[in-house]
Design an enzyme around this catalytic site. Structure first.
Site, PDB file in Angstrom:
ATOM      1  N   ASP A  29       2.378  -2.827   4.167  1.00  0.00           N
ATOM      2  CA  ASP A  29       3.728  -2.742   3.251  1.00  0.00           C
ATOM      3  C   ASP A  29       4.702  -3.513   4.124  1.00  0.00           C
ATOM      4  OD1 ASP A  29       4.246  -0.901   0.795  1.00  0.00           O
ATOM      5  OD2 ASP A  29       6.023  -1.302   1.924  1.00  0.00           O
ATOM      6  N   ALA A  37       0.795  -1.230  -0.075  1.00  0.00           N
ATOM      7  CA  ALA A  37       0.085   0.145   0.052  1.00  0.00           C
ATOM      8  C   ALA A  37       0.845   1.293   0.088  1.00  0.00           C
ATOM      9  CB  ALA A  37      -1.071  -0.067   1.175  1.00  0.00           C
ATOM     10  N   ALA A  38       2.043   1.063   0.369  1.00  0.00           N
ATOM     11  CA  ALA A  38       2.924   2.333   0.665  1.00  0.00           C
ATOM     12  C   ALA A  38       3.233   3.185  -0.548  1.00  0.00           C
ATOM     13  CB  ALA A  38       3.966   2.330   1.294  1.00  0.00           C
ATOM     14  N   LYS A  67      -3.363   4.646  -3.479  1.00  0.00           N
ATOM     15  CA  LYS A  67      -4.456   3.912  -3.561  1.00  0.00           C
ATOM     16  C   LYS A  67      -5.461   3.865  -2.424  1.00  0.00           C
ATOM     17  CE  LYS A  67      -2.436   1.854  -7.843  1.00  0.00           C
ATOM     18  NZ  LYS A  67      -1.074   2.466  -7.615  1.00  0.00           N
ATOM     19  N   ASP A 108      -1.178  -4.098  -5.709  1.00  0.00           N
ATOM     20  CA  ASP A 108      -0.431  -2.963  -6.736  1.00  0.00           C
ATOM     21  C   ASP A 108       0.977  -3.383  -6.219  1.00  0.00           C
ATOM     22  OD1 ASP A 108      -0.246  -1.001  -8.348  1.00  0.00           O
ATOM     23  OD2 ASP A 108       0.091   0.200  -6.655  1.00  0.00           O
ATOM     24  N   ASP A 157       5.029  -8.966   5.766  1.00  0.00           N
ATOM     25  CA  ASP A 157       5.276  -9.583   4.173  1.00  0.00           C
ATOM     26  C   ASP A 157       3.980  -9.851   3.713  1.00  0.00           C
ATOM     27  OD1 ASP A 157       5.993 -10.730   1.653  1.00  0.00           O
ATOM     28  OD2 ASP A 157       7.882 -11.756   2.820  1.00  0.00           O
ATOM     29  N   CYS A 163       3.073  -1.075 -12.302  1.00  0.00           N
ATOM     30  CA  CYS A 163       3.457   0.103 -13.355  1.00  0.00           C
ATOM     31  C   CYS A 163       4.559  -0.337 -14.282  1.00  0.00           C
ATOM     32  CB  CYS A 163       3.672   1.139 -12.576  1.00  0.00           C
ATOM     33  SG  CYS A 163       5.181   1.066 -11.699  1.00  0.00           S
TER      34      CYS A 163
HETATM   35  C1  LIG Z   1       4.133  -0.246  -6.351  1.00  0.00           C
HETATM   36  S1  LIG Z   1       4.356   0.046  -4.815  1.00  0.00           S
HETATM   37  C2  LIG Z   1       3.018   0.352  -4.155  1.00  0.00           C
HETATM   38  C3  LIG Z   1       2.251   1.797  -4.341  1.00  0.00           C
HETATM   39  C4  LIG Z   1       1.009   1.994  -3.719  1.00  0.00           C
HETATM   40  N1  LIG Z   1       0.028   0.987  -3.794  1.00  0.00           N
HETATM   41  C5  LIG Z   1       0.252   3.299  -3.903  1.00  0.00           C
HETATM   42  O1  LIG Z   1      -0.544   3.414  -4.819  1.00  0.00           O
HETATM   43  O2  LIG Z   1       0.804   4.159  -3.407  1.00  0.00           O
HETATM   44  C6  LIG Z   1       4.836  -1.341  -4.156  1.00  0.00           C
HETATM   45  C7  LIG Z   1       5.002  -1.609  -2.677  1.00  0.00           C
HETATM   46  O3  LIG Z   1       5.108  -2.944  -2.174  1.00  0.00           O
HETATM   47  C8  LIG Z   1       5.931  -3.090  -1.298  1.00  0.00           C
HETATM   48  N2  LIG Z   1       6.356  -4.520  -1.238  1.00  0.00           N
HETATM   49  C9  LIG Z   1       7.441  -5.149  -1.624  1.00  0.00           C
HETATM   50  N3  LIG Z   1       7.484  -6.295  -1.513  1.00  0.00           N
HETATM   51  C10 LIG Z   1       6.383  -6.516  -0.696  1.00  0.00           C
HETATM   52  C11 LIG Z   1       5.841  -7.779   0.013  1.00  0.00           C
HETATM   53  N4  LIG Z   1       6.454  -8.886   0.012  1.00  0.00           N
HETATM   54  N5  LIG Z   1       4.961  -7.540   0.966  1.00  0.00           N
HETATM   55  C12 LIG Z   1       4.260  -6.437   0.890  1.00  0.00           C
HETATM   56  N6  LIG Z   1       4.671  -5.167   0.500  1.00  0.00           N
HETATM   57  C13 LIG Z   1       5.843  -5.407  -0.657  1.00  0.00           C
HETATM   58  C14 LIG Z   1       6.822  -1.864  -1.386  1.00  0.00           C
HETATM   59  O4  LIG Z   1       7.642  -1.521  -0.284  1.00  0.00           O
HETATM   60  C15 LIG Z   1       6.229  -0.853  -2.108  1.00  0.00           C
HETATM   61  O5  LIG Z   1       5.832   0.120  -1.173  1.00  0.00           O
END
Ligand SMILES: C[S@@+](CC[C@H](N)C(=O)[O-])C[C@H]1O[C@@H](n2cnc3c(N)ncnc32)[C@H](O)[C@@H]1O
Length: 336
Positions: free
Chosen positions: A164, A141-142, A146, A209, A191, A263
Site C-alpha cells: 500500500d 492491500a490495506a 483481501k 483492488d 507506490d 467498490c
Molecule cells: C480499496 S482500498 C484497498 C482495500 C483492500 N484491498 C482490502 O481489501 O482491505 C485502496 C487502497 O489503495 C491504496 N492506494 C492508493 N493509491 C495507491 C497507489 N498509488 N499505490 C498503492 N496503493 C495505493 C489506498 O491507500 C487504499 O488503502
C-alpha cells in the site's frame, strides 16, 4: 460654461432588450448522484435512494489460519450467533442477529478466528482463485481484508506481497496480517505505479483492488452521505487507476491472471480503465466470470454518457448494491 458631468450612461447592449430572463436551475449533489446512478444501473431515479439506503447484513469469514473453523463456528453458535451459510463460499456466513460492532467485540474476533467482510469484497479474492506455491501481488492491500483471504484460500502456502502507498494504512495492514495469522507475506510501502518497472513479469496472480470514488459504500441514511463523493474525484481516480492497471498488468507473468476491482459503479473508473488496458496491450484478455445465481449483478456496459468502451468489457461484472452485497465492479484479466 456647463460643468461636465462625470456620470456615464450605461451602455445598452443590443442583446439586452426583450431578453427573456434565464431560468437558473440548481442541482444538489444528491440530484447529480441520483441521475448518474439511475443512468448507470438503468433504473428509475425514484429507486436510487432506497437502493443506497439498505443496511448491510453482517458477514463473517471464518479463518482457517487461526484454529479449526468447525470449532470457531460451534463456539459462535453457542454464544447465540444465528449463522446463515453463503451458498457459494465455504466458511462464510451472514450473522442474522448481530451487527458488526457487536461481533467485532467478541473474543473470537480479537483472536483472528473470523474476519468481518462484505460479500462483494470476498468475491474478488474467490475469483482470483489463489493456489499454493503461487507468487501473488496484492497491490493496494490495506487494511488487508483481501490479503488475509488470499492467504487463507492458499492455505498460507502462497508467496504474497501486500503493498500500500499510505504509511498509516500499511501499519494497519501489518497488524491485520499478524492478527489473522498470515504467513509468507511481505508487507511493502510503495507506490503501486512503480511495480511494473520494479517487478516486470514476476507474479502468477495480481489483485488490483483500486482506490476509487467509493460509490458502492454510500449509505444514504447516514450523516452527509455524499460528503466524500464528487465528479472531480471520479475523474481524478480514473487517471490513477489507468496507471495502476498498467503497472499491475506489467508485473503479471505470461499465462497469469489478475483481478481489477473497485467498490464504485462509475463506468469511467471501471469499463473505461479496462478499455484503456485492452487498447494498449493486445495480449490482455478478459475472462468470462461465472457467478452463483444468488449474486445480483449486471454485465459490464459498452457505452455510457458519450463514451464507448471495448466490446470485451461485457465479460466484466457490476454488483448491484443490496443488503447482502455492496456495489462493486470486477474484471478478470488474463495475460497471454
Ligand atoms: C480499496 S482500498 C484497498 C482495500 C483492500 N484491498 C482490502 O481489501 O482491505 C485502496 C487502497 O489503495 C491504496 N492506494 C492508493 N493509491 C495507491 C497507489 N498509488 N499505490 C498503492 N496503493 C495505493 C489506498 O491507500 C487504499 O488503502
Amino acid at each position: 460654461m456647463r460643468k461636465r458631468s462625470n456620470y456615464k450612461q450605461p451602455r445598452k447592449s443590443k442583446h439586452s432588450y426583450n431578453k427573456p430572463k434565464e431560468k437558473k436551475e440548481f442541482y444538489t449533489k444528491e440530484n447529480i448522484f441520483v441521475s448518474r446512478m439511475a443512468s448507470i444501473l438503468l433504473l428509475p431515479k425514484a429507486e436510487i435512494v432506497p437502493l443506497f439506503s439498505q443496511r448491510a447484513k453482517t458477514t463473517i469469514r471464518l479463518n482457517p489460519l487461526k484454529g479449526d473453523v468447525k470449532k470457531t463456528k460451534n463456539s459462535l453458535i453457542r454464544k447465540g450467533y444465528d449463522l446463515e451459510q453463503i451458498p457459494w463460499e465455504e466458511n462464510t456466513y451472514f450473522v442474522l442477529n448481530k451487527d458488526k460492532n457487536e461481533v467485532s467485540q467478541s473474543r473470537e474476533y480479537e483472536e483472528g478466528k473470523f474476519y468481518i467482510q462484505n460479500l462483494s469484497s470476498i468475491l474478488a479474492s474467490v475469483l482470483l482463485n489463489p493456489q499454493e506455491g503461487e507468487k501473488i501481488l496484492d497491490m493496494c492491500a490495506a487494511p488487508g481484508s483481501k490479503t488475509t483471504h488470499l492467504a487463507a484460500l492458499a492455505n498460507n502456502k502462497a508467496e504474497i506481497i501486500a503493498n500500500d502507498s499510505e504509511i498509516s494504512r500499511v501499519n494497519s495492514l501489518n497488524r491485520v496480517v499478524d492478527q489473522f495469522g498470515v504467513k509468507n507475506c511481505k508487507v511493502t510501502l510503495s507506490d503501486g505505479e512503480d511495480f511494473g518497472k520494479k517487478y516486470p513479469v514476476s507474479f502468477d496472480k495480481v489483485l488490483l483492488d483500486a482506490p476509487c470514488s467509493g460509490e458502492g459504500m454510500i449509505y444514504m441514511r447516514g450523516p452527509k452521505p455524499l460528503r466524500f463523493w464528487s465528479i472531480q474525484k471520479v475523474n481524478r481516480y480514473s487517471q490513477i487507476q489507468r496507471k495502476l492497471i498498467e503497472s499491475a498488468f506489467l508485473t503479471l507473468k505470461h499465462g497469469g491472471t489478475m483481478i481489477y476491482s473497485t467498490c464504485t459503479l462509475e463506468p469511467e473508473e471501471n469499463e473505461g480503465v479496462v478499455t484503456y488496458l485492452l487498447e494498449k496491450y493486445p495480449n490482455a484478455r478478459i475472462e468470462e466470470i461465472d457467478l452463483h445465481p444468488s449474486i445480483k449483478h449486471e454485465k459490464g456496459i459498452t457505452k455510457w454518457s458519450g463514451n464507448k468502451y471495448h466490446p470485451e468489457v461485457k465479460k466484466t461484472i457490476r454488483i448491484i448494491p443490496s443488503s447482502e452485497m455492496m456495489g462493486f465492479y470486477i474484471a478478470k484479466i488474463f495475460k497471454e
